[in-house]
Scaffold this motif. Structure first.
Motif, PDB file in Angstrom:
ATOM      1  N   GLU A 101      -1.204  24.905  14.186  1.00 28.66           N
ATOM      2  CA  GLU A 101      -1.750  23.553  14.099  1.00 28.66           C
ATOM      3  C   GLU A 101      -3.131  23.590  13.449  1.00 28.66           C
ATOM      4  OE1 GLU A 101      -1.594  19.792  16.997  1.00 28.66           O
ATOM      5  OE2 GLU A 101      -2.599  21.530  17.853  1.00 28.66           O
ATOM      6  N   VAL A 160      -2.563  18.338  12.416  1.00 22.98           N
ATOM      7  CA  VAL A 160      -1.251  18.397  11.785  1.00 22.98           C
ATOM      8  C   VAL A 160      -0.641  19.774  12.031  1.00 22.98           C
ATOM      9  CG1 VAL A 160      -2.183  19.133   9.550  1.00 22.98           C
ATOM     10  CG2 VAL A 160       0.006  17.960   9.638  1.00 22.98           C
ATOM     11  N   ARG A 161       0.665  19.813  12.227  1.00 26.79           N
ATOM     12  CA  ARG A 161       1.373  21.083  12.370  1.00 26.79           C
ATOM     13  C   ARG A 161       1.606  21.647  10.974  1.00 26.79           C
ATOM     14  NH1 ARG A 161       1.806  23.362  16.997  1.00 26.79           N
ATOM     15  NH2 ARG A 161       3.698  24.408  16.418  1.00 26.79           N
ATOM     16  N   THR A 162       1.327  22.919  10.801  1.00 24.20           N
ATOM     17  CA  THR A 162       1.512  23.552   9.501  1.00 24.20           C
ATOM     18  C   THR A 162       1.698  25.053   9.679  1.00 24.20           C
ATOM     19  OG1 THR A 162       0.568  23.916   7.313  1.00 24.20           O
ATOM     20  CG2 THR A 162      -0.973  23.786   9.131  1.00 24.20           C
ATOM     21  N   GLU A 163       2.440  25.636   8.756  1.00 25.42           N
ATOM     22  CA  GLU A 163       2.593  27.085   8.758  1.00 25.42           C
ATOM     23  C   GLU A 163       1.607  27.746   7.812  1.00 25.42           C
ATOM     24  OE1 GLU A 163       6.616  28.071   7.884  1.00 25.42           O
ATOM     25  OE2 GLU A 163       7.417  26.784   9.446  1.00 25.42           O
ATOM     26  N   VAL A 177      -6.142  22.886   1.533  1.00 21.56           N
ATOM     27  CA  VAL A 177      -6.524  21.645   2.183  1.00 21.56           C
ATOM     28  C   VAL A 177      -7.804  21.133   1.559  1.00 21.56           C
ATOM     29  CG1 VAL A 177      -7.190  20.586   4.381  1.00 21.56           C
ATOM     30  CG2 VAL A 177      -5.465  22.390   4.351  1.00 21.56           C
TER      31      VAL A 177
END
Length: 176
Positions: free
Chosen positions: A146, A161-164, A171
């Motif tokens: 996250e 935000v959820r992200t790998e 970003v």
């Protein structure tokens, strides 16, 4: 720690007669007493004082307040939990420009150049967070898949935000 007031042992100071004036320094680190006979006494009031990396002095003036002083420039930043949580750990990160302080339920993030401190709700994650200080006004925190954005000086999370992907170069942050 006990959540009650306990009376300590009295402090006897020789030749200290009637106190006619009493004042705390704004940050709570010193107490000044004016005496009837004209003397003025200054007392240093702290729970603990430590030197961090031979660059910073950290003075804990209360369980929920720490003063971070840059030993080279003399500038001081007061980190205080708005929720009165005990500050458990303090780190200086990002080329000695940012402060990260942990409490039991929050995290304090601050910019040592602009003196802006933020406190956000944060559950204990064992210190596995990755902090990115590439942006002037925002700290990016990667933790357990996250991404969390925090603006310095604001006690709310800007976004999460959820992200790998954990690369901060993917970003872009712009605040109006």
């Amino acid at each position: 720690r006990k959540m009650v007031w306990e009376e300590g042992t009295p402090k006897n100071i020789p030749n200290l007669y009637t106190i006619t004036a009493l004042n705390w320094k704004k940050d709570g680190s010193r107490l000044i007493c004016g005496l009837l006979c004209g003397a003025v006494d200054l007392f240093d009031c702290c729970l603990r004082r430590t030197i961090y990396k031979n660059k910073f002095e950290m003075t804990y003036v209360g369980l929920s307040q720490v003063i971070v002083k840059n030993l080279q420039t003399g500038t001081r930043v007061v980190g205080k939990s708005h929720y009165s949580y005990e500050i458990q750990k303090v780190n200086i990160m990002g080329n000695d420009k940012y402060i990260v302080a942990y409490t039991s339920d929050t995290i304090l993030l601050g910019d040592l150049k602009t003196f802006r401190i933020s406190e956000i709700a944060w559950s204990a994650t064992g210190g596995n967070e990755k902090f990115v200080f590439d942006h002037n006004n925002v700290c990016m925190i990667f933790n357990a898949g996250e991404l969390t954005l925090v603006e310095y000086g604001t006690n709310d999370i800007l976004g999460s935000v959820r992200t790998e992907f954990m690369s901060p170069h993917l970003v872009s942050v712009r605040i109006n």
